[in-house]
Structure formats: C-alpha cells, structure tokens
Design an enzyme around this catalytic site. Structure first.
Site, PDB file in Angstrom:
ATOM      1  N   GLN A 245       0.832  -1.201   0.000  1.00 16.61           N
ATOM      2  CA  GLN A 245       0.000   0.000   0.000  1.00 16.61           C
ATOM      3  C   GLN A 245       0.871   1.257   0.000  1.00 16.61           C
ATOM      4  O   GLN A 245       0.570   2.239  -0.688  1.00 16.61           O
ATOM      5  CB  GLN A 245      -0.919  -0.014   1.230  1.00 16.61           C
ATOM      6  CG  GLN A 245      -1.952  -1.120   1.227  1.00 16.61           C
ATOM      7  CD  GLN A 245      -3.023  -0.925   0.164  1.00 16.61           C
ATOM      8  OE1 GLN A 245      -3.253   0.188  -0.312  1.00 16.61           O
ATOM      9  NE2 GLN A 245      -3.679  -1.999  -0.232  1.00 16.61           N
ATOM     10  N   GLU A 246       1.954   1.223   0.784  1.00 19.16           N
ATOM     11  CA  GLU A 246       2.852   2.377   0.837  1.00 19.16           C
ATOM     12  C   GLU A 246       3.477   2.637  -0.522  1.00 19.16           C
ATOM     13  O   GLU A 246       3.593   3.798  -0.958  1.00 19.16           O
ATOM     14  CB  GLU A 246       3.950   2.135   1.876  1.00 19.16           C
ATOM     15  CG  GLU A 246       4.931   3.295   1.993  1.00 19.16           C
ATOM     16  CD  GLU A 246       6.076   3.018   2.951  1.00 19.16           C
ATOM     17  OE1 GLU A 246       6.864   3.953   3.209  1.00 19.16           O
ATOM     18  OE2 GLU A 246       6.191   1.874   3.443  1.00 19.16           O
ATOM     19  N   GLY A 343      15.443  27.595 -15.559  1.00 18.25           N
ATOM     20  CA  GLY A 343      16.758  28.218 -15.511  1.00 18.25           C
ATOM     21  C   GLY A 343      17.081  28.722 -14.118  1.00 18.25           C
ATOM     22  O   GLY A 343      16.782  28.085 -13.111  1.00 18.25           O
TER      23      GLY A 343
END
Length: 383
Positions: A245-246, A343
């Site tokens: 699940q993580e 940039g």
C-alpha cells in the site's frame, strides 16, 4: 494551468472530494509552507484540521473511526491535491498514519483500535511506523530490535532510523524480533512515545524539510503484552501488505509531484520572454514539455490500472514494484527538465519545482529502494 484527466475510474464523488481536498490545501497548507519548511515540522493543529475536513480518515474502516470508500482512487485524488502544495514533506508528515495504523486496524485487537487508531483518525494523536534499522535498510526479515517477554510485558532493546514523524509521534508501530531468525520471528508492537527508555534524535535532510525524521533508541522499554498487533511472530506478512500500500501511495505521490513540475514549467514557458518572444515559442522547449507530459500520462495510466486491480482484491506485487520505480524515475526526469526550463529562477528557494527537485531522490529510496523493487519484481515474475 491544471491538467484534466478524463478517466473511467473517476466519478462525481471523486471530483467532489477533490474540491474538498483542494480547498483545504489552499487555505490550511500553502500559505504556511515556507514557515513549516524552516521550522522542520508541521504543526499538530494541522492534523486536527485535516480530520475535521474528512481527509485523515479516508480509506480506513468505520470501526476505527475511518471513512470507508469503494476504491483507492480517493486516496490518489487526496495525494494529488496535497502535492499541489509543492511539498512531499507535508504528505509524509501529515499522512504518516497511513503506514503506521493500517496494521492496527487490520489485525489489532478492538482495544488497540480504540486506544490508538481512533484518536489518530480524529486528529488528536500522531502515529509513526518504525521498521528500518541503522544496519538493515530494506532487509526487514533480518531486523535486530529485540522484544523479550518478562511477565506481562515485553522488554524492547534496539534502534530504528529514518522514521517519518519520529520526533512528534505519540506512539510508534514497531517491528521487533520476538522469535528466531528470519521473517518467522518478527512481530509488531505499539509503543507509546512516553515509554521510559525510549529516546529520539532528529535527522537533518536534503528534502521533505517540514516532515520531522528521527532515529529511535529503545533501552529496556517495557511494553504491555496487550500492545502486540496481531499474533506473535506473524508480523512480517502485515508489514509486507503495508509495504504494498505504501509503494502504491509513493507512486501516486511521484506522479502528482511530476504533474506539478510540468504545470509550473508550462506556465513559466508561456509567460517568460527571451529574445523578444515567449520561451515556449522555442521548439526545444515545446519538445521538452511534450516529453514530460508523455511520461506523466504513461505513469498515470499504469497507476490507474494497478489501483483498480488492487481495489478488485488482486495482489499484483511485481506490478506495484515496477510502477513505483517507473513513477519515481519519471519524477526525477521531469523535475530535472522543469528546472532546466526555469533556468536560474528555478534554482532560487521558494519555487515549487526547486523544492520538488530536492525531494525526488527520497522516493527512489523510501518504501523499498529502486534496486530492491527490481529484485522483488524479478522474483515475483519467476526470473
């Protein structure tokens, strides 16, 4: 500009929940984020407010005070909206209960659920999961922290590290060794944060600055036998289910963060003028943006499919591992391209792309490293 996603997996209820979550982020998180990043933590009050908004409880069973939902897409929507703050640390810190409390809700006793899970979902307490050890990394089956029975208590000795919310947690769901070597000797204990013998050391990090992280030390900590989560020596499977699940959640976080980078880069390219014309009029910039979107859309398609399969009670372990790697490496690439488009403006603190760029690496490490994911997927695929 916000990308829209026409998906057969989302309906009006998902979109209504999105509005609710987005309103919370815009009011309660985004205006305060820089202060929290400087402080190195989010306030406890944020947990209570998130519970009042119905965000902390999503996906948890009603018996624990949760809000049951029919699929995983509510969690993906919540992750996407939290990611719009531009801080993975907010997600990690505010949602650390999503890895600390599921074992309690799934296999813990009714007493543990009432004492620990419910107050967390009400926003009154903070939970952390403590598995990783200083010398073990992803090698969970060989963890060293030991819990020995002594009368009606376990006596715990050992240490854990890289613990999200480890400094603020009111209690910890801790993986310990109660039996012999290997995965068959691992159990889970709930250990209160004020247990004598428990000490904590904060860790300073490159990213996720507002998510406090700690090393924990257990020295003869006495923990009631009733704080055992599930059965003794059978904690490894609960840990593995939790990891799946993580990993799905980390993939969703990586995708959502990449989406933020793309949208910010697109807006900047349209508004920034160079040599008398908008930056986006340069073909090389448009091609960068197309490549970014192409990869993001590919991750989302895979994420939706895997989330649907898990909702259908499938267990596509290899596919979850590959999805996590795909999503996290895509984020690294997209964040790098976004920084290039910005940039010098992207190199300054305060821009969402700058913060996300610093946070990308943790996702290819946490929840199972890039290399571990490849090896696990290979074994699951019979290689």
């Amino acid at each position: 500009m916000t990308m829209t996603h026409a998906s057969p997996y989302y309906d009006k209820d998902h979109e209504d929940f999105r509005v609710q979550a987005r309103r919370f982020v815009e009011k309660e998180i985004s205006p305060h984020l820089e202060a929290w990043e400087t402080a190195g933590r989010i306030p406890r009050e944020l947990h209570r407010k998130a519970a009042e908004a119905g965000l902390l409880q999503v996906g948890f069973p009603e018996r624990c005070g949760g809000i049951e939902v029919p699929d995983l897409f509510y969690g993906i929507v919540l992750t996407e909206e939290l990611a719009r703050s531009g801080s993975g640390g907010v997600i990690a810190g505010l949602m650390s209960h999503t890895i600390a409390t599921p074992p309690i809700c799934h296999v813990g006793s009714p007493e543990l659920q009432a004492k620990y899970a419910r107050p967390v979902l009400e926003g009154h307490r903070i939970a952390a999961l403590a598995i990783t050890e200083p010398g073990g990394g992803s090698d969970v089956a060989n963890l060293k922290t030991r819990a020995e029975r002594d009368g009606d208590h376990y006596v715990v000795n050992g240490s854990k590290t890289f613990i999200t919310s480890g400094m603020r947690a009111d209690f910890l769901t801790v993986a310990v060794r109660t039996g012999g070597p290997g995965m068959g000797g691992v159990s889970l204990l709930v250990i209160d944060g004020d247990t004598p013998g428990l000490s904590r050391t904060p860790l300073d990090k490159m990213g996720w600055r507002c998510s406090d992280t700690a090393t924990l030390y257990f020295e003869d900590c006495r923990v009631p036998l009733g704080n055992l989560v599930g059965r003794e020596n059978q904690g490894f499977m609960a840990i593995m289910l939790n990891f799946n699940q993580e990993r799905l959640g980390l993939a969703a976080q990586a995708w959502a963060s990449a989406l933020v980078c793309y949208e910010d880069a697109l807006e900047y390219a349209r508004s920034r003028e160079t040599f008398g014309r908008p930056l986006i009029r340069n073909q090389v910039i448009r091609h960068k943006l197309v490549d970014m979107r192409m990869r993001i859309e590919a991750v989302k398609a895979n994420l939706d499919l895997i989330a649907w399969r898990v909702t259908q009670k499938h267990m596509p372990i290899a596919e979850v591992c590959m999805l996590k790697n795909l999503a996290c490496t895509t984020l690294e690439w997209v964040a790098n391209e976004a920084m290039q488009i910005f940039g010098g403006a992207g190199y300054l603190r305060g821009a969402r792309v700058e913060r996300i760029y610093r946070e990308t690496k943790v996702l290819t490490i946490g929840g199972g490293s890039l290399e571990i994911m490849k090896d696990l997927a290979a074994r699951q695929l019979g290689m």
